[in-house]
Design a protein around this motif. Sequence first.
Motif, PDB file in Angstrom:
ATOM      1  N   ASP A  17       0.904  -1.143   0.139  1.00 35.07           N
ATOM      2  CA  ASP A  17       0.082  -0.050  -0.146  1.00 35.07           C
ATOM      3  C   ASP A  17       0.892   1.213  -0.079  1.00 35.07           C
ATOM      4  OD1 ASP A  17      -2.452  -1.009  -0.388  1.00 35.07           O
ATOM      5  OD2 ASP A  17      -3.079  -0.924   1.759  1.00 35.07           O
TER       6      ASP A  17
ATOM      7  N   THR B 191       2.448  -0.222  -6.966  1.00 33.97           N
ATOM      8  CA  THR B 191       1.685  -0.416  -8.406  1.00 33.97           C
ATOM      9  C   THR B 191       1.424   1.144  -9.192  1.00 33.97           C
ATOM     10  OG1 THR B 191       0.669  -2.169  -7.236  1.00 33.97           O
ATOM     11  CG2 THR B 191      -0.231  -1.703  -9.494  1.00 33.97           C
ATOM     12  N   SER B 192       0.844   1.849  -8.240  1.00 30.09           N
ATOM     13  CA  SER B 192       0.637   3.187  -9.010  1.00 30.09           C
ATOM     14  C   SER B 192       1.851   3.808  -9.513  1.00 30.09           C
ATOM     15  CB  SER B 192       0.062   4.221  -7.686  1.00 30.09           C
ATOM     16  OG  SER B 192      -0.914   3.451  -6.803  1.00 30.09           O
TER      17      SER B 192
ATOM     18  N   ASP C 238       2.022  14.186  -2.005  1.00 32.69           N
ATOM     19  CA  ASP C 238       0.918  14.991  -2.215  1.00 32.69           C
ATOM     20  C   ASP C 238      -0.053  15.296  -0.867  1.00 32.69           C
ATOM     21  OD1 ASP C 238      -1.760  13.189  -3.007  1.00 32.69           O
ATOM     22  OD2 ASP C 238       0.373  12.467  -3.316  1.00 32.69           O
TER      23      ASP C 238
END
Length: 567
Positions: free
Chosen positions: A178, A182-183, A278
């Motif tokens: 998490d 992947t992102s 962010d």
Amino acid sequence: TKLRVYELAKQLGISSKKLITILEDLDVTVKNHMSTIDEDTAKLVIELIEEESGKGKKKSAQSYDTKKSEITSTKTEDNNKNERKVITIPRKISVKDLGVLMGIEPVKIIKKLMDYGLMVNINAEIDFESAKKLASEFEFDVTEEKEDGQDLLIKEESDDPKDLKPRPPVVTVMGHVDHGKTSLLDAIRQTSVTKQEAGGITQHIGASEVEVNGKKIVFLDTPGHEAFTAMRARGAKVTDIAILVVAADDGVMPQTVEAVNHAKAAGVPIIVAINKIDKPAANPDRIKQQLADYGLIPEEWGGDTIFVNVSAKAKTGIDQLLEMVLLVAEMSELKANYNCKARGVIIEAKLDKGRGPIATVLVQRGTLRVGDGIVAGTSYGKVRALFNSRGKRIKAAGPSMPVEVLGLSEVPTAGDILIAVSSEKEAKSIAEEQKNLQKEPEYNTPKKISLNRLFEKLQKGEVKDLNLIIKADVQGSIEAIKQALEKCSSDQVQVKIIHGGVGTITESDVMLASASDAIIIGFNVRPDSNAKKMAEKEQIDIRTYRIIYDVLDDIQLAMKGMLEPEY
Ligand code: GDP
């Protein structure tokens, strides 16, 4: 009349491993159970085994020697009768090995070589032609040992530096679940896709190529250190650079530490991507502090680890990250020979209903071409078609290029080495040899380190480092054991803790141990059932303790070769 080690072992009803040890006692060096041995050696071993079982006693080294000299003397008699015998030798052989093969004292061989004007010692290697000439003086005919197919698959050929050209880096993304692996991979792929391709379907082949400032970077699509270490445990080194993803709002987590240690154990440079920058809660400085404890120190603090702030979601910092990858790649001077038969690693493989077995291969050396004979494990064939990571049909693929390969007879396993050979026929015969090997129960059980074997390995000079993985119930114990053990290092052996973590012993730990030839120490923790199974298969030594003093004791005894075996 020539036998493979495993064939003889089968005949004798003993394991190949045991036979290899017996052969070693006889000063006959064999590479593995596929190696061939000559008739005389076989006879000698058979006699020894018979004698052993007859007496029902353990054989002493001395009687091996007696036997050996008996055989040697009969051989010398044979020689006197001018009966020429045939021996099989490799391209290069040491004086000692040649002596063993002929049953002639090395001294005599050295004398002969001196007659030729060659001053050599017993361990010197002589080439095939000289060995042949020499053997003929002792009334031996010589044939050349053919290379085993397996050797071809295992052996890394070395290249002349002048044939080497730069190649793109291959990158793996690692980090805690998490944290955005992947992102990040998605973001990297998207930013580098040209407008023209954007509409098209990007095909998933297990690896992708991106282009930055005209230079290529290859990404392996399976994130995580498990896949990375599993490949390494199978002998395939694929990754050049690891990107460690750490979420700025979460910090260093257990799998972050694992990833760091797995990459370090493989000697792969790490670039840290602080992700989710962010988010309001993002605190990159805290991540830097935490990672400094694991030896990853940013440049601004005097270290040499590159840190980049990114947001996979907002797609910021991606270009900078990719530039840093190119920088590290440049420093690593990655090179390969483009002009030779291809060699690569299977990254992914599947069976397609219409097209048959499809494998993604990362070419590591040479150029793979349509029409080449290929073999990977027990699968073989001829390259029918090649597709690049964008699904485009191509004719050839060079180093660091991931390609889909059509034309294999069966689905190979990820981590298998693929090699190109001159013909499909040759590919087939190598694959068959591999198949025979797999029937051998000893297959896939290389001699791993264990505490009991440590001393033996130390004496043979096979190991200089004792690699340890420590798992414990609390962090404090890991630190205490680490400090105590590192003090155990001696002139002969360096004790290295390659990974320490809190919690049960998992498959990931066993993989790392297998890939790094390490022993696992559990302190107040045990292996889970999967880890246990895998450890058995991979022959990994797991030792569990409840008292720190016992850990130290065992390691010290093992270093002296005085450890009682564990039953
Ligand atoms: P993985 O398990 O490491 O592969 O992590 P994923 O890529 O699946 O991301 C886990 C979660 O974090 C998902 O819900 C993502 O949308 C989210 N995520 C990933 N990167 C960022 C980021 O840069 N900023 C924010 N705000 N969320 C992110």
